[in-house]
Enzyme design. Structure first.
Site, PDB file in Angstrom:
ATOM      1  N   LYS A 111       0.867  -1.173   0.000  1.00  0.00           N
ATOM      2  CA  LYS A 111       0.000   0.000   0.000  1.00  0.00           C
ATOM      3  C   LYS A 111       0.905   1.223   0.000  1.00  0.00           C
ATOM      4  CE  LYS A 111      -3.504   2.618   2.441  1.00  0.00           C
ATOM      5  NZ  LYS A 111      -4.116   2.921   3.752  1.00  0.00           N
ATOM      6  N   ALA A 154      -9.545   5.912   4.077  1.00  0.00           N
ATOM      7  CA  ALA A 154      -9.342   7.061   4.967  1.00  0.00           C
ATOM      8  C   ALA A 154     -10.608   7.888   5.167  1.00  0.00           C
ATOM      9  CB  ALA A 154      -8.223   7.976   4.467  1.00  0.00           C
ATOM     10  N   GLY A 155     -10.841   8.255   6.412  1.00  0.00           N
ATOM     11  CA  GLY A 155     -11.928   9.170   6.758  1.00  0.00           C
ATOM     12  C   GLY A 155     -13.264   8.525   7.046  1.00  0.00           C
ATOM     13  N   THR A 183      -9.194   3.671  11.932  1.00  0.00           N
ATOM     14  CA  THR A 183      -9.455   4.443  13.143  1.00  0.00           C
ATOM     15  C   THR A 183     -10.829   4.168  13.748  1.00  0.00           C
ATOM     16  OG1 THR A 183      -7.986   6.210  12.403  1.00  0.00           O
ATOM     17  CG2 THR A 183      -9.584   6.769  14.103  1.00  0.00           C
TER      18      THR A 183
END
Length: 283
Positions: free
Chosen positions: A125, A212-213, A235
């Site tokens: 990645k 992401a996000g 996350t």
């Protein structure tokens, strides 16, 4: 924790519903010539412990797990706190190293080569974000690194801003997948780049993985409904009060979103339309 565990019972009911929603017309996800059964990828950072991380991975059903090479012990030592890779199970997942921390193409290429030498294989990645405040990917350096690594036989999964033009450039350069951000890393703000992602889905012949996000299962479902081939989450799962329950919630959301995309979600209308018309009913 008692409330979180009771929520797990509700997830069991949802799991049965989601299992019924798998479409017979769905094709296997293929990246770099390899098939994957799950369209949910998980990162391994920020978990409260390695044990919790492994439990969350297990219930998620993820096929790909990413690990930052800066957190892995490449020295051949046996320090359980230094080598997160010891807690992963390569027979269950494809463990993909990422180049997080690289600020330019040269650094990213060096990290990728180190990972391959350490036995992580050809998948990588690619992350290059020189700005520590927003961690936004550098398009120029990412394209340069992709050209070098793809030429060396790496299966490059490139983390990028949601730029349809760059996605095609990376595809031409040999990227195995493009990974546009939904929002900046770790922000949990959702799919703020949805219009651009939809363009990429239409134009790209390599898989589009929204990365992401994504802060809630509904964000993952939204990305999948838009046609994304997979989503990457870290996350939102790692900092949840119950990591296992959140991992399964994301798994269910990914499958639900994929099914909705395959059967085509309903068209939008300006005027209301009764679901149970009364025309002729009282005559």
């Amino acid at each position: 924790m008692k409330e979180c565990r009771s929520g797990f019972g509700r997830l069991a009911n949802l799991r049965r519903v989601a299992a019924l929603g798998t479409s017979m017309n769905d094709e296997k996800l293929v990246i770099g010539g390899r098939e994957f059964s799950s369209r949910l990828f998980l990162g391994t950072g920020k978990f409260p412990s390695e044990k919790v991380m492994r439990e969350a991975l297990a219930v998620s059903g993820a096929s790909i797990v990413t690990v930052a090479l800066k957190r892995a012990d490449l020295s051949g030592g046996n320090d359980p706190h230094a080598d997160i890779a010891q807690w992963l199970e390569p027979e269950k997942y494809l463990v993909v190293p990422n180049t997080s921390g690289a600020s330019n193409a040269a650094e990213a290429v060096r990290i990728a080569r180190l990972g391959k030498a350490a036995g992580f294989g050809d998948f990588v990645k690619l992350e290059i974000h020189p700005d520590p405040n927003y961690l936004l990917p550098d398009p120029v350096e990412t394209l340069e690194a992709t050209k070098i690594l793809a030429n060396e036989g790496f299966k490059v999964m490139a983390y990028i801003n949601a730029d349809p033009v760059l996605a095609l450039r990376l595809q031409d350069a040999g990227a195995a997948a493009v990974m546009p951000l939904g929002a900046p890393i770790g922000t949990n703000r959702g799919v703020e780049t949805l219009p651009q992602i939809k363009i990429m889905v239409k134009q790209c012949s390599v898989p589009v993985v929204v990365d992401a996000g994504l802060g809630a299962p509904s964000h993952a479902a939204q990305a999948m409904e838009a046609g994304a081939d997979a989503v990457m989450v870290n996350t939102a799962v790692a900092i949840a009060s119950d990591c296992k329950a959140m991992a399964e919630a994301f798994s269910l959301a990914v499958r639900a979103g994929r099914t909705a995309y395959l059967v085509s979600s309903g068209r939008k209308f300006e005027k209301a339309s009764a679901t149970s018309p009364l025309t002729g009913f009282l005559d």
